[in-house]
Scaffold this motif. Structure first.
Motif, PDB file in Angstrom:
ATOM      1  N   ASP A   1       7.187  73.530  19.244  1.00  0.00           N
ATOM      2  CA  ASP A   1       8.243  73.505  20.261  1.00  0.00           C
ATOM      3  C   ASP A   1       7.829  74.246  21.530  1.00  0.00           C
ATOM      4  O   ASP A   1       8.131  73.807  22.640  1.00  0.00           O
ATOM      5  N   ARG A   2       7.154  75.396  21.369  1.00  0.00           N
ATOM      6  CA  ARG A   2       6.675  76.132  22.544  1.00  0.00           C
ATOM      7  C   ARG A   2       5.656  75.278  23.324  1.00  0.00           C
ATOM      8  O   ARG A   2       5.729  75.178  24.545  1.00  0.00           O
ATOM      9  N   ALA A   3       4.716  74.693  22.604  1.00  0.00           N
ATOM     10  CA  ALA A   3       3.701  73.859  23.248  1.00  0.00           C
ATOM     11  C   ALA A   3       4.342  72.603  23.849  1.00  0.00           C
ATOM     12  O   ALA A   3       3.971  72.160  24.942  1.00  0.00           O
ATOM     13  N   TRP A   4       5.312  72.022  23.142  1.00  0.00           N
ATOM     14  CA  TRP A   4       6.020  70.829  23.604  1.00  0.00           C
ATOM     15  C   TRP A   4       6.713  71.096  24.939  1.00  0.00           C
ATOM     16  O   TRP A   4       6.632  70.299  25.873  1.00  0.00           O
ATOM     17  N   LYS A   5       7.377  72.243  25.021  1.00  0.00           N
ATOM     18  CA  LYS A   5       8.096  72.595  26.240  1.00  0.00           C
ATOM     19  C   LYS A   5       7.126  72.755  27.409  1.00  0.00           C
ATOM     20  O   LYS A   5       7.340  72.186  28.485  1.00  0.00           O
ATOM     21  N   LYS A   6       6.055  73.515  27.205  1.00  0.00           N
ATOM     22  CA  LYS A   6       5.085  73.731  28.286  1.00  0.00           C
ATOM     23  C   LYS A   6       4.382  72.431  28.666  1.00  0.00           C
ATOM     24  O   LYS A   6       4.151  72.158  29.847  1.00  0.00           O
ATOM     25  N   ALA A   7       4.041  71.616  27.680  1.00  0.00           N
ATOM     26  CA  ALA A   7       3.366  70.347  27.948  1.00  0.00           C
ATOM     27  C   ALA A   7       4.267  69.413  28.748  1.00  0.00           C
ATOM     28  O   ALA A   7       3.803  68.738  29.674  1.00  0.00           O
ATOM     29  N   ASN A   8       5.546  69.370  28.387  1.00  0.00           N
ATOM     30  CA  ASN A   8       6.483  68.517  29.129  1.00  0.00           C
ATOM     31  C   ASN A   8       6.646  68.979  30.563  1.00  0.00           C
ATOM     32  O   ASN A   8       6.751  68.156  31.479  1.00  0.00           O
ATOM     33  N   GLU A   9       6.686  70.301  30.766  1.00  0.00           N
ATOM     34  CA  GLU A   9       6.787  70.828  32.128  1.00  0.00           C
ATOM     35  C   GLU A   9       5.550  70.450  32.942  1.00  0.00           C
ATOM     36  O   GLU A   9       5.653  69.977  34.074  1.00  0.00           O
ATOM     37  N   GLU A  10       4.377  70.633  32.342  1.00  0.00           N
ATOM     38  CA  GLU A  10       3.132  70.301  33.029  1.00  0.00           C
ATOM     39  C   GLU A  10       3.021  68.798  33.286  1.00  0.00           C
ATOM     40  O   GLU A  10       2.608  68.362  34.367  1.00  0.00           O
ATOM     41  N   TYR A  11       3.411  68.029  32.295  1.00  0.00           N
ATOM     42  CA  TYR A  11       3.374  66.565  32.432  1.00  0.00           C
ATOM     43  C   TYR A  11       4.317  66.115  33.548  1.00  0.00           C
ATOM     44  O   TYR A  11       3.982  65.243  34.352  1.00  0.00           O
ATOM     45  N   SER A  12       5.482  66.726  33.607  1.00  0.00           N
ATOM     46  CA  SER A  12       6.457  66.394  34.644  1.00  0.00           C
ATOM     47  C   SER A  12       5.904  66.720  36.031  1.00  0.00           C
ATOM     48  O   SER A  12       6.051  65.921  36.970  1.00  0.00           O
ATOM     49  N   VAL A  13       5.253  67.876  36.163  1.00  0.00           N
ATOM     50  CA  VAL A  13       4.651  68.254  37.447  1.00  0.00           C
ATOM     51  C   VAL A  13       3.574  67.244  37.831  1.00  0.00           C
ATOM     52  O   VAL A  13       3.500  66.809  38.986  1.00  0.00           O
ATOM     53  N   ARG A  14       2.748  66.844  36.880  1.00  0.00           N
ATOM     54  CA  ARG A  14       1.704  65.853  37.149  1.00  0.00           C
ATOM     55  C   ARG A  14       2.303  64.529  37.594  1.00  0.00           C
ATOM     56  O   ARG A  14       1.824  63.901  38.538  1.00  0.00           O
ATOM     57  N   GLN A  15       3.351  64.099  36.895  1.00  0.00           N
ATOM     58  CA  GLN A  15       3.978  62.811  37.235  1.00  0.00           C
ATOM     59  C   GLN A  15       4.598  62.854  38.625  1.00  0.00           C
ATOM     60  O   GLN A  15       4.524  61.882  39.382  1.00  0.00           O
ATOM     61  N   LYS A  16       5.221  63.987  38.976  1.00  0.00           N
ATOM     62  CA  LYS A  16       5.804  64.117  40.313  1.00  0.00           C
ATOM     63  C   LYS A  16       4.720  64.070  41.371  1.00  0.00           C
ATOM     64  O   LYS A  16       4.897  63.457  42.430  1.00  0.00           O
ATOM     65  N   SER A  17       3.591  64.709  41.090  1.00  0.00           N
ATOM     66  CA  SER A  17       2.471  64.694  42.025  1.00  0.00           C
ATOM     67  C   SER A  17       1.934  63.273  42.192  1.00  0.00           C
ATOM     68  O   SER A  17       1.658  62.831  43.312  1.00  0.00           O
ATOM     69  N   ILE A  18       1.795  62.567  41.084  1.00  0.00           N
ATOM     70  CA  ILE A  18       1.317  61.179  41.130  1.00  0.00           C
ATOM     71  C   ILE A  18       2.296  60.314  41.917  1.00  0.00           C
ATOM     72  O   ILE A  18       1.896  59.504  42.757  1.00  0.00           O
ATOM     73  N   GLN A  19       3.593  60.489  41.668  1.00  0.00           N
ATOM     74  CA  GLN A  19       4.612  59.708  42.371  1.00  0.00           C
ATOM     75  C   GLN A  19       4.579  59.997  43.869  1.00  0.00           C
ATOM     76  O   GLN A  19       4.693  59.077  44.688  1.00  0.00           O
ATOM     77  N   LYS A  20       4.394  61.268  44.218  1.00  0.00           N
ATOM     78  CA  LYS A  20       4.330  61.637  45.630  1.00  0.00           C
ATOM     79  C   LYS A  20       3.123  60.986  46.296  1.00  0.00           C
ATOM     80  O   LYS A  20       3.229  60.463  47.403  1.00  0.00           O
ATOM     81  N   GLN A  21       1.982  60.980  45.606  1.00  0.00           N
ATOM     82  CA  GLN A  21       0.785  60.345  46.147  1.00  0.00           C
ATOM     83  C   GLN A  21       0.992  58.839  46.310  1.00  0.00           C
ATOM     84  O   GLN A  21       0.566  58.251  47.301  1.00  0.00           O
ATOM     85  N   LYS A  22       1.663  58.218  45.338  1.00  0.00           N
ATOM     86  CA  LYS A  22       1.949  56.778  45.439  1.00  0.00           C
ATOM     87  C   LYS A  22       2.826  56.486  46.646  1.00  0.00           C
ATOM     88  O   LYS A  22       2.593  55.524  47.382  1.00  0.00           O
ATOM     89  N   GLU A  23       3.844  57.319  46.838  1.00  0.00           N
ATOM     90  CA  GLU A  23       4.747  57.116  47.972  1.00  0.00           C
ATOM     91  C   GLU A  23       4.007  57.282  49.297  1.00  0.00           C
ATOM     92  O   GLU A  23       4.245  56.533  50.238  1.00  0.00           O
ATOM     93  N   GLU A  24       3.118  58.288  49.361  1.00  0.00           N
ATOM     94  CA  GLU A  24       2.350  58.498  50.585  1.00  0.00           C
ATOM     95  C   GLU A  24       1.433  57.308  50.863  1.00  0.00           C
ATOM     96  O   GLU A  24       1.321  56.858  52.002  1.00  0.00           O
ATOM     97  N   LEU A  25       0.782  56.793  49.809  1.00  0.00           N
ATOM     98  CA  LEU A  25      -0.081  55.625  49.969  1.00  0.00           C
ATOM     99  C   LEU A  25       0.722  54.407  50.405  1.00  0.00           C
ATOM    100  O   LEU A  25       0.293  53.646  51.284  1.00  0.00           O
ATOM    101  N   TYR A  26       1.895  54.220  49.797  1.00  0.00           N
ATOM    102  CA  TYR A  26       2.740  53.088  50.158  1.00  0.00           C
ATOM    103  C   TYR A  26       3.183  53.204  51.615  1.00  0.00           C
ATOM    104  O   TYR A  26       3.132  52.225  52.372  1.00  0.00           O
ATOM    105  N   THR A  27       3.607  54.395  52.014  1.00  0.00           N
ATOM    106  CA  THR A  27       4.053  54.610  53.389  1.00  0.00           C
ATOM    107  C   THR A  27       2.915  54.337  54.365  1.00  0.00           C
ATOM    108  O   THR A  27       3.100  53.656  55.376  1.00  0.00           O
ATOM    109  N   LYS A  28       1.729  54.843  54.035  1.00  0.00           N
ATOM    110  CA  LYS A  28       0.574  54.632  54.901  1.00  0.00           C
ATOM    111  C   LYS A  28       0.229  53.144  55.008  1.00  0.00           C
ATOM    112  O   LYS A  28       0.016  52.634  56.105  1.00  0.00           O
TER     113      LYS A  28
END
Length: 160
Positions: free
Chosen positions: A41-68
């Protein structure tokens, strides 16, 4: 890499594979490391937080590429429009010079082409006034006559 980082890395890998249900990842996790649910559960929580941060970063990069890419596409469309307008204007000028320089040998097709090009330039520049539509009120109904709305009865704001 510490055990905790190994656990988190394993869980993130599972999340990236599409295994997002806790029970599915837990069964694989326990099978591999034989740890308690609390450790997972401890690892699950930290992994989900890290995964969420990665996904947000990927989404932001996609949006920037789309806008460009969208801005580039629009700029290309504007440049194409300007290029078409420039070429059309040059052809119109050439036809005008031809008609002006040799008035005895004016061909009707040259005059038609000149008029057609000037009409096109006017449309591209927006010099033409919009077409008027007649509006008439009858018994609470709005009737609009024109090409787009011909034969359609539209309701007004009061719901009639």
């Amino acid at each position: 890499m510490t055990k905790q980082q190994e656990y988190i890395s394993f869980i993130i890998t599972e999340l990236e594979k599409g295994n997002v249900e806790r029970k599915v990842v837990l069964s694989k996790f326990v099978k591999k490391w034989q740890t308690s649910d609390r450790t997972f559960d401890r690892a699950w929580k930290k992994a989900n937080e890290e995964y969420s941060v990665r996904q947000k970063s990927i989404q932001k990069q996609k949006e920037e590429l789309y806008t460009k890419s969208e801005l580039e596409r629009q700029n290309e469309a504007i440049l194409k429009r300007e290029k078409i307008l420039e070429m059309t204007s040059q052809i119109s000028e050439l036809l005008f010079q031809k008609i002006k320089d040799d008035p005895e040998n004016i061909k009707s097709q040259d005059v038609l082409a000149f008029n057609s090009l000037n009409e096109r330039i006017s449309k591209m520049q927006g010099f033409e006034a919009p077409k008027k539509t007649e509006t008439e009120f009858k018994g609470g109904k709005v009737i609009i006559e024109g090409k787009k709305y011909a034969g359609k009865n539209l309701k007004n704001d009061s719901g009639n």
